[in-house]
Design an enzyme around this catalytic site. Structure first.
Site, PDB file in Angstrom:
ATOM      1  N   GLU A  50       9.541 159.125  22.012  1.00 19.68           N
ATOM      2  CA  GLU A  50      10.852 158.989  21.364  1.00 19.68           C
ATOM      3  C   GLU A  50      10.876 159.627  19.980  1.00 19.68           C
ATOM      4  OE1 GLU A  50       9.372 156.432  22.924  1.00 19.68           O
ATOM      5  OE2 GLU A  50      10.797 155.572  24.354  1.00 19.68           O
ATOM      6  N   PHE A 112      12.504 140.493  26.636  1.00 11.04           N
ATOM      7  CA  PHE A 112      11.583 141.598  26.883  1.00 11.04           C
ATOM      8  C   PHE A 112      12.155 142.894  26.304  1.00 11.04           C
ATOM      9  CE2 PHE A 112      10.181 145.110  29.731  1.00 11.04           C
ATOM     10  CZ  PHE A 112       8.867 145.151  29.288  1.00 11.04           C
ATOM     11  N   GLN A 113      11.366 143.606  25.580  1.00 12.53           N
ATOM     12  CA  GLN A 113      11.739 144.864  24.907  1.00 12.53           C
ATOM     13  C   GLN A 113      12.949 144.691  24.003  1.00 12.53           C
ATOM     14  OE1 GLN A 113      11.788 148.092  27.871  1.00 12.53           O
ATOM     15  NE2 GLN A 113       9.626 148.433  27.382  1.00 12.53           N
ATOM     16  N   LYS A 162      22.880 146.295  27.269  1.00 10.20           N
ATOM     17  CA  LYS A 162      22.944 146.726  28.660  1.00 10.20           C
ATOM     18  C   LYS A 162      24.272 146.349  29.312  1.00 10.20           C
ATOM     19  CE  LYS A 162      20.373 146.966  32.918  1.00 10.20           C
ATOM     20  NZ  LYS A 162      19.239 146.533  33.727  1.00 10.20           N
ATOM     21  N   MET A 476      -4.051 168.886   2.278  1.00 12.87           N
ATOM     22  CA  MET A 476      -3.396 168.569   1.010  1.00 12.87           C
ATOM     23  C   MET A 476      -4.041 167.351   0.357  1.00 12.87           C
ATOM     24  SD  MET A 476      -1.320 169.538  -1.213  1.00 12.87           S
ATOM     25  CE  MET A 476       0.095 170.536  -0.765  1.00 12.87           C
TER      26      MET A 476
END
Lengths: 577, 162
Positions: A50, A112-113, A162, A476
Site C-alpha cells: 500500500e 478484525f482489521q 463496508k 548521508m
C-alpha cells in the site's frame, strides 16, 4: 436510479476525470474492487504494497498535475498509506486516498482489521472524512477532490465503511461545491502588489527564491518573465527545481544545506529576497537569525500560515503565485527600468562567486564517482528525463548535477524525506507520462525500502530506469557520522547488499552493472534503449564520496564546508571491495 | 500574552479533535477550552484561552482558519467584549466561620447550590479577576474541590465581528 455505494464511488471518480487508480484489495473494499472488475474507463494499477500505491499516486500527481488516487483496505492497508500521505502532505501534493473501513455497526469495537485511520491521518491530511451515510458519499467525493486540488493542494482521505459501499442509494451528483470554512485567497492584495513592485525597483541586489509553489501553481513561465523583465538572479529550493530553468543565465541552482556556494552567498548578500511559493524550511534557511541578514523579504504564498512561520517578512502577499506574479509583472513593465545596467555589478559579483566555487567533484579513472553517474544521465537524457529520487546523498547529487529546465521534471520527497519514495513515484510518473523517460536515482539503502514494486513495473511493462548509486552505506547518515561523530559508523554500513542485477532478473526486469567509470555510459545507453521493462542499473560507486557544499545543522547558510579530501592519503579507499 | 479566541466550527464529529490536535501537534498551549452548539445547530462555538507572543498567536489563528471545518476565528484581544466563567467550589468552613463564609459568597453574588453538614458548594460566575479574587479569599476556609467551565466570551454591541 438506485446504485450501490461502490458504483456511486466509481461513477464519481469518472466524473472527476480519474483514469488511473493505484491500489490494493482487501476484505472491506471487495465491493469496490468488484465494480472495478468490469470497469473500462478506469484502470487500477495493483501495487505490491500500500505504501507503493500512495507514492505511485503521488508520483502520478507530481508528473501530471492531476490529482492522484488510491484505494486500499481497512486496518493494515490503511495504516500502510500513512507514510505516503504524510509525504504528500509535506510537499502539498493533491491526492485522494480511499480506505476501507469495517461496517459502521462495528466501528469502535476493535473489529478484525479495524484502525481509526481518520484519527491517525488527521494531522497529515489537508482534510479527511468518514462517510457514515451512503447519501453523503457523492458529495464527500466531490468535496475531497475540490479540497485536494485547490488552494494549497494536499492529500485528502475518505474512509468508507463496508456497509456504505455495499448499500444502495439514489445517485445525486452535486454540480457545485461550497464549503463555508474553505475559501482560499487566489488574488494578491493590490496595495501589496504595488509595494512589491516598488521594492523590486528600488533594490540593487535582489534574489528570487522559487519554491514548490511555483511548480504547483504552474507559474514557471511567470517566474522566468519576472526574472528576465527585471534582471533578477534566481535560486530554487529543492522543491522548486524545474520551476526556473536550471540552465538559464540567471539561474543560481539550489540554495540551502546542500545548495550552491553562489546561491547561498547571494541570498546572504542580497538587499531584497523575493520568496515565491516557499515556506522557508530549516534546510533552506540554516540558522534563521542569520538568514538573509541584509535583505528585505517579500513572501508570496497561497497559504497564510507559511508567512512569518519561520522567518521575518517585510511584505507578505497572500495569493496564488501565478496570479500575484502576473499582477506584479504588469506594474514592473509600466516602470520601464534600465534593469540590465542597474544590476550589472550584482550579476558580476554572482559570476565571480560562480567562478570561485562552482559545483564540482574530482573525477577518478579507477572508481566511479556518483556525481559522474548523475552527470552522464543528464547528458544522455539531454536534460529531458523525469527524475525521481530516493532520499539522502542520491537525492542531493540528483538535485545538484542534473539541470531541470521544466517544471514537473523533478519528483522528490522534500519535506518528509521519505526513503523508498522514488521507485513507486517513478512508476506513477511513467503511467502518467507513457512516452517519457523516467529515471529513479536511488541509493542501495533506499531502493530496498520499496523494491517489491519491481513486480508492478514488470507486469505493467513500464520502462522505468533505476540508477542505484551503490556505496554499501546509508551514505548521508554515514557522511554526518564522518564529519560530526568522529567516524563512528554506527549501523550505517549495509553489510549485506543484495545483488541488484539478480534481483531485477528474478522479477523479470533487466539488471545491468557498472564497476568502472568507462562502463557507466554504455550501461546508461543500454538501459535507456529498453522500452518494455524496468531496468536496474547497479553503479558501484566510491563510498567515501560526500555531498558538498554542506551547511552544518544550526549554521548560517554561508558557513559552508567543502571537500578537502584531496589532501588526505587514499588508504581508506583500498578498503572498499 | 493571554488571548481569548473564539472559533466558529462545523458541528460535526471529530472537529474538537482537529482543533485540539492542532494545538498539541504544533506545541501551542491551551489554558481552557469550552464548546457548545449555537443557535444554528449546524455550527458550534469554541472559546479557547491560550498564551503566546504575537508571532505564536498569529500562527494559532492562521492555523485554525486553515482547518476546513473552521468557519471563523476571532481573537478578542483587540475586540471590546464580555467574558465569563463559572466555577463550582466546595468549601468546608469550620462551624464558627460558616456565617462569615456565607456573607463572603453573597458579596461575590455566589449562589449556594448544595449544602450538607460539612460543606457548602458555591456557584460563582464572573470574569477572570473576580474568580481569582474569590478563590483567594475562600482558600483559608478550606477548599475541598473546585471545577471551572472555562471561559466564554462575546463581543459587545456595536463591535463588528470581523
Amino acid at each position: 436510479m438506485k446504485m450501490s455505494g461502490a458504483e456511486i464511488l466509481i461513477e464519481c471518480l469518472k466524473r472527476e476525470g480519474v483514469k488511473h487508480i493505484f491500489g490494493y484489495p482487501g476484505g472491506v473494499v471487495l465491493n469496490i474492487f468488484d465494480v472495478l472488475y468490469d470497469e473500462k474507463d478506469i484502470e487500477l494499477i495493483l501495487t505490491r504494497h500500500e505504501q507503493g500505491a500512495v507514492h505511485a499516486a503521488d508520483g502520478y500527481a507530481r508528473a501530471s498535475g492531476r490529482t492522484g488516487v488510491c484505494i486500499v483496505t481497512s486496518g493494515p492497508g490503511a495504516t500502510n498509506t500513512v507514510t505516503g500521505i504524510a509525504t504528500a502532505s509535506m510537499d502539498s501534493i493533491p491526492l485522494v486516498v480511499f480506505s476501507g473501513q469495517v461496517p459502521t455497526m462495528l466501528i469502535g469495537n476493535d473489529a478484525f482489521q479495524e484502525a481509526d485511520i481518520v484519527g491517525i491521518t488527521r494531522p497529515c491530511t489537508k482534510h479527511n472524512y468518514l462517510v457514515k451515510d451512503i447519501n453523503d458519499l457523492a458529495r464527500t467525493v466531490r468535496e475531497a477532490f475540490h479540497i485536494a486540488s485547490t488552494g494549497r493542494p494536499g492529500p485528502v482521505l475518505i474512509d468508507l465503511p463496508k456497509d456504505v459501499t455495499a448499500g444502495t442509494a439514489e445517485f445525486k451528483w452535486p454540480e457545485q461545491v461550497s464549503i463555508r470554512g474553505y475559501n482560499p485567497t487566489y488574488h494578491g492584495n493590490k496595495w501589496m502588489i504595488r509595494q512589491a513592485a516598488q521594492m523590486i525597483a528600488k533594490s540593487k541586489k535582489p534574489v528570487i527564491m522559487a519554491g514548490g509553489g511555483v511548480v504547483l501553481s504552474g507559474a514557471a513561465k511567470e517566474v522566468k518573465e519576472l526574472a528576465e523583465a527585471a534582471t533578477i538572479p534566481v535560486t530554487t529550493t529543492l522543491m522548486g527545481l524545474g520551476g526556473f530553468p536550471g540552465s538559464h543565465r540567471l539561474s543560481m541552482g539550489m540554495l540551502g544545506m546542500h545548495g550552491t556556494y553562489y546561491a547561498n552567498r547571494a541570498v546572504q548578500d542580497a538587499d531584497l529576497l523575493i520568496g515565491i511559493g516557499v515556506r522557508f524550511d530549516d534546510r533552506v534557511t540554516g540558522r534563521t537569525s542569520a538568514f538573509a541578514p541584509g535583505a528585505k523579504i517579500i513572501h508570496i504564498d497561497i497559504d497564510p500560515t507559511s508567512i512569518r512561520k519561520n522567518v521575518r517578512v517585510d511584505l507578505p502577499v497572500v495569493g496564488d503565485v501565478r496570479n500575484v506574479l502576473r499582477d506584479i509583472l504588469k506594474v514592473i513593465r509600466e516602470q520601464k527600468g534600465q534593469w540590465e545596467a542597474v544590476r550589472k555589478s550584482w550579476l558580476k559579483q554572482i559570476d565571480a562567486w560562480k567562478k570561485e566555487k562552482p559545483l564540482s567533484y574530482t573525477f577518478d579513472k579507477k572508481i566511479i564517482k556518483p556525481e559522474f553517474v548523475v552527470e552522464k544521465i543528464y547528458e544522455i537524457s539531454r536534460g529531458r528525463a523525469i527524475i525521481c529520487t530516493e532520499v539522502g546523498q542520491n537525492q542531493m547529487w540528483a538535485a545538484q548535477f542534473y539541470k531541470y529546465d521544466e517544471p514537473r521534471q523533478w519528483l522528490s520527497s522534500g519535506g518528509l524525506g521519505t526513503m523508498g519514495y522514488g521507485f513507486p513515484a517513478a512508476i506513477g510518473a511513467q503511467i502518467a507520462c507513457p512516452g517519457k523517460l523516467v529515471v529513479d536515482i536511488a541509493g542501495d539503502g533506499s531502493i530496498q525500502m520499496n523494491i517489491q514494486e519491481l513486480a508492478t513495473a514488470v507486469v505493467n511493462r513500464l520502462p522505468v530506469k533505476v540508477a542505484i548509486l551503490n556505496n554499501g552505506y546509508l551514505g548521508m547518515v554515514r557522511q554526518w557520522q564522518e564529519l560530526f561523530f568522529r567516524e563512528r559508523y554506527s549501523h550505517t554500513r549495509l553489510d549485506t547488499v543484495p545483488d541488484f542485477v539478480k534481483v531485477a532478473e528474478a522479477y523479470g526486469a533487466v539488471g545491468l552493472r557498472a564497476v568502472k567509470p568507462p562502463e557507466v555510459e554504455p550501461v546508461i545507453r543500454e538501459a535507456f534503449s529498453i522500452k518494455d521493462r524496468p531496468v536496474f542499473m547497479d553503479f558501484i560507486v566510491d563510498w567515501r564520496e560526500k555531498v558538498f557544499p554542506m551547511v552544518p545543522a544550526g549554521a548560517a547558510i554561508d558557513e559552508m564546508i567543502f571537500d578537502e579530501e584531496e589532501k588526505k592519503p587514499a588508504k581508506k579507499l583500498k578498503a572498499v571491495k | 500574552m493571554r488571548h481569548t479566541i473564539s472559533v466558529l466550527v462545523e458541528n460535526k464529529f471529530g472537529v474538537l479533535s482537529r482543533v485540539s490536535g492542532l494545538f498539541s501537534g504544533r506545541g501551542f498551549n491551551i489554558e481552557s477550552l469550552s464548546v457548545g452548539e449555537t443557535i444554528d445547530r449546524s455550527v458550534s462555538l469554541m472559546t479557547i484561552v491560550t498564551t503566546g507572543d504575537d508571532q505564536i498567536v498569529e500562527q494559532i489563528t492562521k492555523q485554525l482558519n486553515k482547518l476546513i471545518d473552521v468557519i471563523k476565528v476571532v481573537d478578542f484581544m483587540d475586540v471590546d467584549h464580555v467574558e465569563r466563567e463559572m466555577v463550582l467550589i466546595k468549601v468546608a468552613p469550620r462551624k464558627n466561620d460558616k456565617s462569615e463564609f456565607l456573607k463572603l459568597a453573597e458579596i461575590f453574588r455566589g449562589r449556594i447550590v448544595d449544602s450538607g453538614p460539612a460543606t457548602f458548594t458555591v456557584e460563582i460566575t464572573g470574569d477572570e479577576k473576580k474568580i481569582a479574587a474569590f478563590i483567594e479569599l475562600v482558600r483559608p476556609y478550606g477548599i475541598k474541590e473546585f471545577v471551572r467551565t472555562g471561559k466564554v466570551a462575546i463581543a459587545r454591541e456595536g463591535v463588528k465581528r470581523t
